[in-house]
Design an enzyme around this catalytic site. Structure first.
Site, PDB file in Angstrom:
ATOM      1  N   TYR A 191       0.813  -1.225   0.000  1.00 57.91           N
ATOM      2  CA  TYR A 191       0.000   0.000   0.000  1.00 57.91           C
ATOM      3  C   TYR A 191       0.851   1.283   0.000  1.00 57.91           C
ATOM      4  O   TYR A 191       1.774   1.420   0.813  1.00 57.91           O
ATOM      5  CB  TYR A 191      -0.949   0.045   1.215  1.00 57.91           C
ATOM      6  N   GLY A 240       1.791   4.675   1.049  1.00 62.22           N
ATOM      7  CA  GLY A 240       2.763   5.283   1.948  1.00 62.22           C
ATOM      8  C   GLY A 240       3.733   4.282   2.577  1.00 62.22           C
ATOM      9  O   GLY A 240       4.811   4.660   3.031  1.00 62.22           O
ATOM     10  N   HIS A 292       5.923  18.170   6.489  1.00 60.64           N
ATOM     11  CA  HIS A 292       4.683  17.619   5.917  1.00 60.64           C
ATOM     12  C   HIS A 292       3.786  18.796   5.520  1.00 60.64           C
ATOM     13  O   HIS A 292       2.775  19.069   6.157  1.00 60.64           O
ATOM     14  CB  HIS A 292       4.011  16.738   6.984  1.00 60.64           C
ATOM     15  N   ALA A 301      -4.964  13.687   5.577  1.00 64.80           N
ATOM     16  CA  ALA A 301      -6.396  13.794   5.272  1.00 64.80           C
ATOM     17  C   ALA A 301      -7.080  14.951   6.011  1.00 64.80           C
ATOM     18  O   ALA A 301      -8.222  14.843   6.444  1.00 64.80           O
ATOM     19  CB  ALA A 301      -7.115  12.465   5.519  1.00 64.80           C
ATOM     20  N   GLY A 353      -6.721  18.205   4.521  1.00 59.90           N
ATOM     21  CA  GLY A 353      -6.979  19.263   3.541  1.00 59.90           C
ATOM     22  C   GLY A 353      -5.779  19.896   2.852  1.00 59.90           C
ATOM     23  O   GLY A 353      -5.924  20.964   2.263  1.00 59.90           O
ATOM     24  N   LYS A 354      -4.607  19.268   2.859  1.00 61.31           N
ATOM     25  CA  LYS A 354      -3.457  19.875   2.157  1.00 61.31           C
ATOM     26  C   LYS A 354      -3.675  19.907   0.645  1.00 61.31           C
ATOM     27  O   LYS A 354      -3.495  20.945   0.013  1.00 61.31           O
ATOM     28  CB  LYS A 354      -2.151  19.122   2.474  1.00 61.31           C
ATOM     29  N   ASN A 374      -6.380  19.818  -0.988  1.00 57.94           N
ATOM     30  CA  ASN A 374      -7.452  20.760  -1.306  1.00 57.94           C
ATOM     31  C   ASN A 374      -6.983  22.208  -1.243  1.00 57.94           C
ATOM     32  O   ASN A 374      -7.273  22.995  -2.149  1.00 57.94           O
ATOM     33  CB  ASN A 374      -8.629  20.548  -0.358  1.00 57.94           C
ATOM     34  N   GLY A 391     -12.782  26.359  -1.500  1.00 59.23           N
ATOM     35  CA  GLY A 391     -12.419  27.610  -2.184  1.00 59.23           C
ATOM     36  C   GLY A 391     -12.529  28.824  -1.289  1.00 59.23           C
ATOM     37  O   GLY A 391     -11.764  29.793  -1.414  1.00 59.23           O
TER      38      GLY A 391
HETATM   39  P1  GTP Z   1      -2.893  13.403   2.900  1.00 60.04           P
HETATM   40  O1  GTP Z   1      -2.756  13.077   1.448  1.00 60.04           O
HETATM   41  O2  GTP Z   1      -3.309  12.210   3.704  1.00 60.04           O
HETATM   42  O3  GTP Z   1      -1.686  14.045   3.477  1.00 60.04           O
HETATM   43  O4  GTP Z   1      -4.186  14.373   3.034  1.00 60.04           O
HETATM   44  P2  GTP Z   1      -4.414  15.941   2.763  1.00 60.04           P
HETATM   45  O5  GTP Z   1      -3.955  16.730   3.937  1.00 60.04           O
HETATM   46  O6  GTP Z   1      -3.847  16.297   1.440  1.00 60.04           O
HETATM   47  O7  GTP Z   1      -6.012  16.049   2.737  1.00 60.04           O
HETATM   48  P3  GTP Z   1      -7.021  16.300   1.509  1.00 60.04           P
HETATM   49  O8  GTP Z   1      -6.855  17.648   0.884  1.00 60.04           O
HETATM   50  O9  GTP Z   1      -6.962  15.139   0.602  1.00 60.04           O
HETATM   51  O10 GTP Z   1      -8.430  16.302   2.267  1.00 60.04           O
HETATM   52  C1  GTP Z   1      -8.855  15.225   3.043  1.00 60.04           C
HETATM   53  C2  GTP Z   1     -10.322  15.336   3.359  1.00 60.04           C
HETATM   54  O11 GTP Z   1     -10.612  16.597   3.984  1.00 60.04           O
HETATM   55  C3  GTP Z   1     -11.210  15.259   2.124  1.00 60.04           C
HETATM   56  O12 GTP Z   1     -12.301  14.414   2.401  1.00 60.04           O
HETATM   57  C4  GTP Z   1     -11.677  16.669   1.916  1.00 60.04           C
HETATM   58  O13 GTP Z   1     -12.936  16.712   1.306  1.00 60.04           O
HETATM   59  C5  GTP Z   1     -11.695  17.261   3.326  1.00 60.04           C
HETATM   60  N1  GTP Z   1     -11.425  18.723   3.302  1.00 60.04           N
HETATM   61  C6  GTP Z   1     -10.406  19.360   2.686  1.00 60.04           C
HETATM   62  N2  GTP Z   1     -10.487  20.715   2.828  1.00 60.04           N
HETATM   63  C7  GTP Z   1     -11.602  20.941   3.568  1.00 60.04           C
HETATM   64  C8  GTP Z   1     -12.228  22.136   4.067  1.00 60.04           C
HETATM   65  O14 GTP Z   1     -11.785  23.254   3.855  1.00 60.04           O
HETATM   66  N3  GTP Z   1     -13.363  21.957   4.817  1.00 60.04           N
HETATM   67  C9  GTP Z   1     -13.877  20.718   5.066  1.00 60.04           C
HETATM   68  N4  GTP Z   1     -14.988  20.646   5.807  1.00 60.04           N
HETATM   69  N5  GTP Z   1     -13.309  19.572   4.612  1.00 60.04           N
HETATM   70  C10 GTP Z   1     -12.199  19.677   3.880  1.00 60.04           C
HETATM   71  C1  SPV Z   2      -0.519  10.729   4.422  1.00 60.24           C
HETATM   72  O1  SPV Z   2      -1.012   9.798   5.071  1.00 60.24           O
HETATM   73  O2  SPV Z   2      -0.152  11.811   4.956  1.00 60.24           O
HETATM   74  C2  SPV Z   2      -0.374  10.602   2.953  1.00 60.24           C
HETATM   75  C3  SPV Z   2      -0.648   9.298   2.343  1.00 60.24           C
HETATM   76  O3  SPV Z   2      -0.002  11.549   2.288  1.00 60.24           O
HETATM   77  S1  SPV Z   2       0.643   8.173   2.549  1.00 60.24           S
HETATM   78  O4  SPV Z   2       1.508   8.247   1.373  1.00 60.24           O
HETATM   79  O5  SPV Z   2       0.045   6.848   2.653  1.00 60.24           O
HETATM   80  O6  SPV Z   2       1.418   8.513   3.703  1.00 60.24           O
HETATM   81 MN    MN Z   3       0.337  13.422   3.619  1.00 57.62          MN
END
Ligand code: GTP
Ligand code: SPV
Ligand code: MN
Length: 592
Positions: A197, A199, A226, A249, A251-252, A254, A502
């Site tokens: 998997y 990561g 990170h 997860a 919101g990075k 996004n 946004g």
């Molecule tokens: P990794 O890849 O694990 O590091 O995650 P990440 O930090 O890049 O998170 P990502 O942007 O994928 O968002 C993860 C979840 O958070 C998704 O289900 C999004 O829909 C939710 N999310 C992102 N931004 C926002 C926000 O501004 N508000 C809310 N309510 N949810 C958000």
């Molecule tokens: C995280 O978990 O912060 C990710 C996905 O970006 S992974 O590559 O599985 O670590």
């Molecule tokens: Mn990450």
């Protein structure tokens, strides 16, 4: 491919250990990639998606027991246990090598050994680093080709140097009892066994670019974080860069690809993506902090990604993308996940490959989901419509602001600014967030996650805090300003109050204005909070009273928070920098 003696010696050692049928060097050429895709389709490792709608896109399903990072099976192996610190699992390097070599011995029998030389960062950039991953998985090869720079030139740039990271992966039997993700920072070595998997096995990502690189940065005077990196362009065409650390997860991806609200777009505001997950930062010749994104693609969370929430990410997945653990829509051989759209597919296979019954779908029950909550896409950064013109340049971008954040239902306000670099380091060190599906274990539990690096710091977390403080001293008045955001405050029914996505642009604009001395603020116990009228609510279905509500610092909540931070700090004992203890005392007094 190379005459580098250190490379040849290590490859020989691993080859003798795993006993492959065949050895293949990966150069990233189109022909080689196409050939590997064909092989993987033939064995069922990859499923070829609708090539008209999704050219060069494939679906992969992992084993059901292998869907996320495994923090309890991740180890930092240093000679002295103390060097791993209280937040990491530690193991004696000698014993761990023996254990892992025993597990991996003859594990490639009858299989091919793939050797992938790759660069983290633009090839030849002074901020880049080289790694070589050995794997028995075509899925890993094809993902690494998207996520890193894989090219013949990598070995030319390496030459005779010994400055490269050894990354060894073996699928073995995907046995969760024998799964280990191990970093040996003193040897520039990573070994991962019994997983297939993301990561856990794309070793350039968290294992190298964060765990090993954070250790290298500590020794060499730079930072591996990170963090996403984005450029905010104003109507005058000036671009300011910010880096933001949120836990997995949260919101990075996004925020990195945000599309400003229409009225701001019309004025000429734009966001440019430099990176969505990892940032390597060094002090430049002018004394400012410069960042590169060491990656070459996005390994993004699929669920929740749609045209509205993240148009640019969705666009990025429309060609040359590998999907992992999403649902397969059998009507047209495309992919689907929760939150992509409201059309639940009638004729689909879920992430496990079983027939999916949309009538049983209940969004509060994860077991009824078509896609796994941590299902992902691996998309080339070059596909991203808003990729920054600086993305491929090795010099990096100057960082004006650093933003910390996480999921906090009640505590942290929408945004606040730290009172100084040291105060910002304190805020980062005390950060907490509700856990997500990105790692195996309970979801929704509040845990301290300093700088979003808890699972990724390759050395003692108290030394890491001191390193942050030292970097601040070197940067002096050129240091980026530090902020904290929280998009996740909820009302009594558990709904998010702030619209997010946004609309986070409204908060970014305040942050940039603060960096330029253009916006006012109110000083509170925890830091500087915006004047409510300075957060632009144009065209938003939110009144100023609600905004005031999510900008408040609740004294009772924060007094409890201080107690929690005290408990969190106890872990570090005497090693905790005195500066951070002073910061905590100051906060306590401020709250009185
Ligand atoms: P990794 O890849 O694990 O590091 O995650 P990440 O930090 O890049 O998170 P990502 O942007 O994928 O968002 C993860 C979840 O958070 C998704 O289900 C999004 O829909 C939710 N999310 C992102 N931004 C926002 C926000 O501004 N508000 C809310 N309510 N949810 C958000
Ligand atoms: C995280 O978990 O912060 C990710 C996905 O970006 S992974 O590559 O599985 O670590
Ligand atoms: Mn990450």
């Amino acid at each position: 491919m190379t005459n580098n003696k250190t490379v040849l010696k290590w490859i020989d050692e691993i080859k003798n250990l795993v006993n492959p049928n065949e050895v293949v060097w990966i150069d990233g050429s189109k022909e080689q990639i196409e050939d590997l895709r064909k092989q993987a389709v033939a064995t069922g490792e990859l499923f070829k998606l609708n090539q008209e709608l999704l050219p060069d896109c494939y679906l992969h399903r992992t084993k059901e027991n292998d869907v996320a990072r495994v923090e309890d099976r991740t180890f930092i192996c240093t000679t002295d246990k103390e060097d791993a610190g209280p937040t990491n699992n530690w193991y004696d390097p000698k014993e761990m090598y023996t254990k892992l070599y025993d597990i991996a011995r003859n594990s490639y029998t009858g299989k091919t050994m793939y050797i992938i030389p790759f660069s983290m960062g633009p090839i030849g950039s002074p901020l880049a680093k080289i790694g070589i991953e050995i794997t028995d998985s075509i899925y890993v090869v094809l993902n690494m080709v998207i996520m890193t720079r894989v090219d013949k030139k990598v070995l030319e740039v390496l030459g005779d140097s010994n400055d490269w990271v050894r990354c060894f992966h073996s699928r073995c039997d995907i046995d969760p009892e024998k799964r280990y993700i191990c970093q040996f920072p003193e040897d520039n070595t990573i070994i991962s066994v019994n997983s297939g998997y993301g990561g856990n096995v794309l070793l350039g990502k968290k294992c190298f670019a964060l765990r090993i690189a954070s250790y290298q940065g500590w020794k060499e005077g730079w930072m591996a974080e990170h963090m996403l990196i984005l450029g905010l362009e104003n109507p005058k065409g000036e671009v300011k860069y910010v880096a933001a650390a949120f836990p997995s997860a949260c919101g990075k991806t996004n925020l990195a690809m945000l599309i400003p609200p229409e009225y701001l777009r019309e004025k000429g505001y734009k966001i440019w993506t430099v990176g969505d997950d990892i940032s390597w930062m060094r002090i430049g010749e002018d004394g400012r902090l410069y960042a590169i994104n060491p990656e070459n693609g996005f390994f993004g969370v699929a669920p929740g990604t749609n045209e509205k929430s993240n148009f640019n990410a969705l666009e990025s997945t429309k060609k040359g993308t590998i999907f992992t653990n999403v649902a397969l829509d059998l009507n047209d051989n495309t992919v689907w996940w929760e939150g992509l759209n409201k059309n639940l597919p009638e004729n689909a296979l879920d992430w496990k490959g079983n027939k999916w019954d949309p009538s049983k779908f209940d969004k509060t029950d994860k077991s009824t989901c078509a896609a796994h909550p941590n299902s992902r896409f691996t998309a080339p950064a070059a596909n991203c419509p808003c990729i920054s013109s600086e993305f491929d340049k090795g010099a990096g971008v100057p960082i004006s602001a650093i933003i910390f954040g996480g999921r906090r239902a009640k505590c942290a306000p929408l945004v606040y600014q730290s009172k100084s670099w040291e105060n910002g380091v304190f805020i980062g060190s005390a950060m907490a967030s509700e856990t997500t599906a990105a790692a195996a274990g309970a979801v929704g539990v509040v845990r301290r996650d300093p700088m979003a690096m808890l699972p990724f710091c390759g050395y003692h977390m108290a030394d890491y805090f001191q390193h942050w403080l030292d970097m601040g001293k070197k940067l002096g008045d050129k240091a980026p300003k530090i902020f904290n955001v929280n998009w996740f405050r909820t009302d009594d029914e558990g709904n998010f109050i702030w619209p997010g996505f946004g609309d986070n642009m409204r908060v970014l604009n305040w942050i940039i204005d603060r960096c330029e001395g253009k916006a006012d603020a109110t000083e509170t116990a925890i830091g500087y909070i915006p004047k409510p009228e300075d957060i632009d609510l144009t065209n938003l279905d939110m009144d100023i009273e609600t905004l005031k509500d999510i900008l408040t610092v609740d004294k009772d909540v924060w007094e409890k928070e201080v107690e929690e931070i005290e408990k969190h700090y106890e872990k570090f004992g005497d090693k905790l920098p005195a500066e951070l203890r002073n910061q905590l005392e100051t906060l306590k007094n401020n709250l009185k």
